[in-house]
Design a protein around this motif. Structure first.
Motif, PDB file in Angstrom:
ATOM      1  N   GLY A  86      33.826  50.310  31.766  1.00 15.36           N
ATOM      2  CA  GLY A  86      34.975  49.583  31.255  1.00 15.36           C
ATOM      3  C   GLY A  86      36.170  49.688  32.169  1.00 15.36           C
ATOM      4  O   GLY A  86      36.041  49.620  33.394  1.00 15.36           O
ATOM      5  N   SER A  87      37.343  49.899  31.612  1.00 11.46           N
ATOM      6  CA  SER A  87      38.572  49.925  32.402  1.00 11.46           C
ATOM      7  C   SER A  87      39.043  51.340  32.713  1.00 11.46           C
ATOM      8  O   SER A  87      40.116  51.520  33.291  1.00 11.46           O
ATOM      9  N   ASN A  88      38.268  52.346  32.326  1.00 13.93           N
ATOM     10  CA  ASN A  88      38.547  53.734  32.701  1.00 13.93           C
ATOM     11  C   ASN A  88      37.396  54.276  33.544  1.00 13.93           C
ATOM     12  O   ASN A  88      36.238  53.888  33.335  1.00 13.93           O
TER      13      ASN A  88
ATOM     14  N   ARG B 233      49.274  46.299  44.660  1.00  9.13           N
ATOM     15  CA  ARG B 233      47.808  46.276  44.797  1.00  9.13           C
ATOM     16  C   ARG B 233      47.137  46.780  43.522  1.00  9.13           C
ATOM     17  O   ARG B 233      46.098  46.254  43.115  1.00  9.13           O
ATOM     18  N   VAL B 234      47.729  47.797  42.903  1.00  6.47           N
ATOM     19  CA  VAL B 234      47.181  48.297  41.645  1.00  6.47           C
ATOM     20  C   VAL B 234      47.142  47.185  40.615  1.00  6.47           C
ATOM     21  O   VAL B 234      46.121  46.970  39.931  1.00  6.47           O
ATOM     22  N   GLU B 235      48.245  46.452  40.494  1.00  9.24           N
ATOM     23  CA  GLU B 235      48.300  45.377  39.502  1.00  9.24           C
ATOM     24  C   GLU B 235      47.303  44.277  39.817  1.00  9.24           C
ATOM     25  O   GLU B 235      46.660  43.729  38.914  1.00  9.24           O
ATOM     26  N   GLU B 236      47.164  43.938  41.096  1.00  9.97           N
ATOM     27  CA  GLU B 236      46.212  42.894  41.463  1.00  9.97           C
ATOM     28  C   GLU B 236      44.782  43.335  41.179  1.00  9.97           C
ATOM     29  O   GLU B 236      43.977  42.566  40.646  1.00  9.97           O
ATOM     30  N   LEU B 237      44.468  44.570  41.511  1.00 11.39           N
ATOM     31  CA  LEU B 237      43.114  45.071  41.274  1.00 11.39           C
ATOM     32  C   LEU B 237      42.814  45.173  39.782  1.00 11.39           C
ATOM     33  O   LEU B 237      41.722  44.801  39.332  1.00 11.39           O
ATOM     34  N   LYS B 238      43.763  45.629  39.003  1.00 11.21           N
ATOM     35  CA  LYS B 238      43.541  45.744  37.569  1.00 11.21           C
ATOM     36  C   LYS B 238      43.391  44.379  36.915  1.00 11.21           C
ATOM     37  O   LYS B 238      42.620  44.224  35.965  1.00 11.21           O
TER      38      LYS B 238
ATOM     39  N   ARG C  48      41.919  41.921  38.170  1.00 13.70           N
ATOM     40  CA  ARG C  48      40.563  41.449  38.462  1.00 13.70           C
ATOM     41  C   ARG C  48      39.548  41.948  37.432  1.00 13.70           C
ATOM     42  O   ARG C  48      38.466  41.386  37.296  1.00 13.70           O
ATOM     43  N   LEU C  49      39.897  43.005  36.703  1.00 18.52           N
ATOM     44  CA  LEU C  49      38.994  43.534  35.684  1.00 18.52           C
ATOM     45  C   LEU C  49      38.849  42.603  34.489  1.00 18.52           C
ATOM     46  O   LEU C  49      37.877  42.687  33.738  1.00 18.52           O
ATOM     47  N   ARG C  50      39.809  41.713  34.296  1.00 16.20           N
ATOM     48  CA  ARG C  50      39.764  40.823  33.132  1.00 16.20           C
ATOM     49  C   ARG C  50      38.728  39.708  33.291  1.00 16.20           C
ATOM     50  O   ARG C  50      38.303  39.097  32.313  1.00 16.20           O
ATOM     51  N   CYS C  51      38.356  39.442  34.509  1.00 20.65           N
ATOM     52  CA  CYS C  51      37.241  38.525  34.796  1.00 20.65           C
ATOM     53  C   CYS C  51      36.588  39.116  36.044  1.00 20.65           C
ATOM     54  O   CYS C  51      36.771  38.615  37.146  1.00 20.65           O
ATOM     55  N   CYS C  52      35.850  40.192  35.842  1.00 20.86           N
ATOM     56  CA  CYS C  52      35.598  41.133  36.932  1.00 20.86           C
ATOM     57  C   CYS C  52      34.822  40.531  38.103  1.00 20.86           C
ATOM     58  O   CYS C  52      33.709  40.019  37.953  1.00 20.86           O
ATOM     59  N   ASN C  53      35.468  40.638  39.261  1.00 22.40           N
ATOM     60  CA  ASN C  53      34.840  40.271  40.539  1.00 22.40           C
ATOM     61  C   ASN C  53      35.087  41.384  41.559  1.00 22.40           C
ATOM     62  O   ASN C  53      35.194  41.133  42.748  1.00 22.40           O
ATOM     63  N   THR C  54      35.161  42.623  41.056  1.00 20.70           N
ATOM     64  CA  THR C  54      35.439  43.769  41.914  1.00 20.70           C
ATOM     65  C   THR C  54      34.341  43.985  42.949  1.00 20.70           C
ATOM     66  O   THR C  54      34.615  44.327  44.095  1.00 20.70           O
ATOM     67  N   CYS C  55      33.091  43.802  42.540  1.00 20.34           N
ATOM     68  CA  CYS C  55      31.959  43.999  43.444  1.00 20.34           C
ATOM     69  C   CYS C  55      31.237  42.672  43.662  1.00 20.34           C
ATOM     70  O   CYS C  55      31.560  41.671  43.014  1.00 20.34           O
TER      71      CYS C  55
END
Length: 290
Positions: A37-39, A4-9, A11-18
């Motif tokens: 950003g990513s931190n 899940r960590v890898e999948e969520l991270k 998503r940051l490269r073309c962010c659709n987190t929210c």
């Protein structure tokens, strides 16, 4: 967890987190609506005694305030953090250490405030903290504007969801928060939260351990359409929903530009919402002392 960590991270490269779905590459330093950003960026952390009593107990809720937000509420009372960017960028390893330190200080839970835009970093931090002994409940403290696909990746990780349903009218929400289709998005998100954790449950000492706890802030001039919010919770989610109907609104941040928001609520405005909740037989509703 690691998958899940890898999948969520990723998503940051073309962010659709929210729900804004900015599609920026946060790993490469691009910034979207959340300006993060990513931190993770953290404004403060520590035992907090101003939350609901079922979270605070005797030693406090272990609150972590994340900087920035996926909402831009014109009345935000924490605008220095959520809008002006007060805070310090840290690593996920440091975030994991913060979680462990709060547990060691006796906090009854880890309370993640404005977590939506940093979900990938939070899950990675949890993955690092669990082998170090993290065992207290995780509280997801949000404004309610959540992407359901992202929430599904939190299933089994978050113990207590605590969304604030701010508006029941999409147009008003867009005007005052900058979020499109807010109520539609929030309703879908809360359905998913309830599917994962169910109604709020307590331990033998009366502390919340798992479930859904909803907040609703009563606004002046019924701008939040509080009756529609409560009706949704009682009829669509569960009549046993624990909802904190809050009376502590006060003008802050940019409300001087919005005359309809530029005053505190009146006693009769709050009393009307309380009576409506009682008429819906929301027996687990929590009310503020006036």
């Amino acid at each position: 967890m690691r998958a899940r960590v890898e999948e969520l991270k990723s998503r940051l490269r073309c962010c659709n987190t929210c729900p804004h779905h900015c599609e920026v590459d946060r790993v490469a330093g691009e910034r979207g609506f959340c300006r993060t950003g990513s931190n993770p960026v953290v404004a403060s952390y520590g035992p907090h005694f101003g939350e609901e009593s079922v979270l605070v107990g005797s030693k406090g809720s272990g609150t972590i305030f994340f900087t920035y937000c996926v909402m831009r509420c014109v009345f935000c009372q924490n605008f220095e953090i959520s809008q002006l960017g007060e805070g310090e960028e840290i690593t996920t390893e440091a975030l994991a250490d913060i979680m462990i330190s709060l547990q060691r200080r006796g906090c009854h839970n880890i309370n993640l405030v404005s977590p939506t835009h940093v979900i990938p970093m939070i899950v990675e931090a949890v993955c690092l903290a669990v082998p170090k002994g993290l065992a207290v409940p995780l509280v997801y403290n949000t404004g309610g504007y959540e992407d359901v696909a992202t929430l599904k990746l939190l299933d089994g990780i978050i113990d207590i969801y605590m969304p604030d349903v701010k508006f029941a009218d999409n147009q008003k929400a867009r005007k005052y928060t900058g979020c499109r289709s807010y109520f539609d998005v929030a309703k879908a998100a809360i359905r998913e939260m309830h599917r994962q954790v169910g109604d709020l449950r307590f331990d033998s000492q009366g502390l919340a351990v798992k479930g859904l706890l909803v907040r609703h802030l009563v606004l002046p001039n019924n701008l939040a359409d509080s009756e529609a919010v409560l009706k949704f919770l009682a009829e669509d989610i569960s009549p046993n929903t624990v909802v904190n109907i809050m009376a502590q609104y006060h003008p802050a941040y940019r409300t001087s530009h919005y005359p309809e928001l530029a005053r505190r609520i009146r006693r009769e405005e709050y009393a009307h919402v309380v009576e409506f909740a009682r008429a819906l037989r929301m027996d687990r509703a929590m009310f503020s002392l006036w």
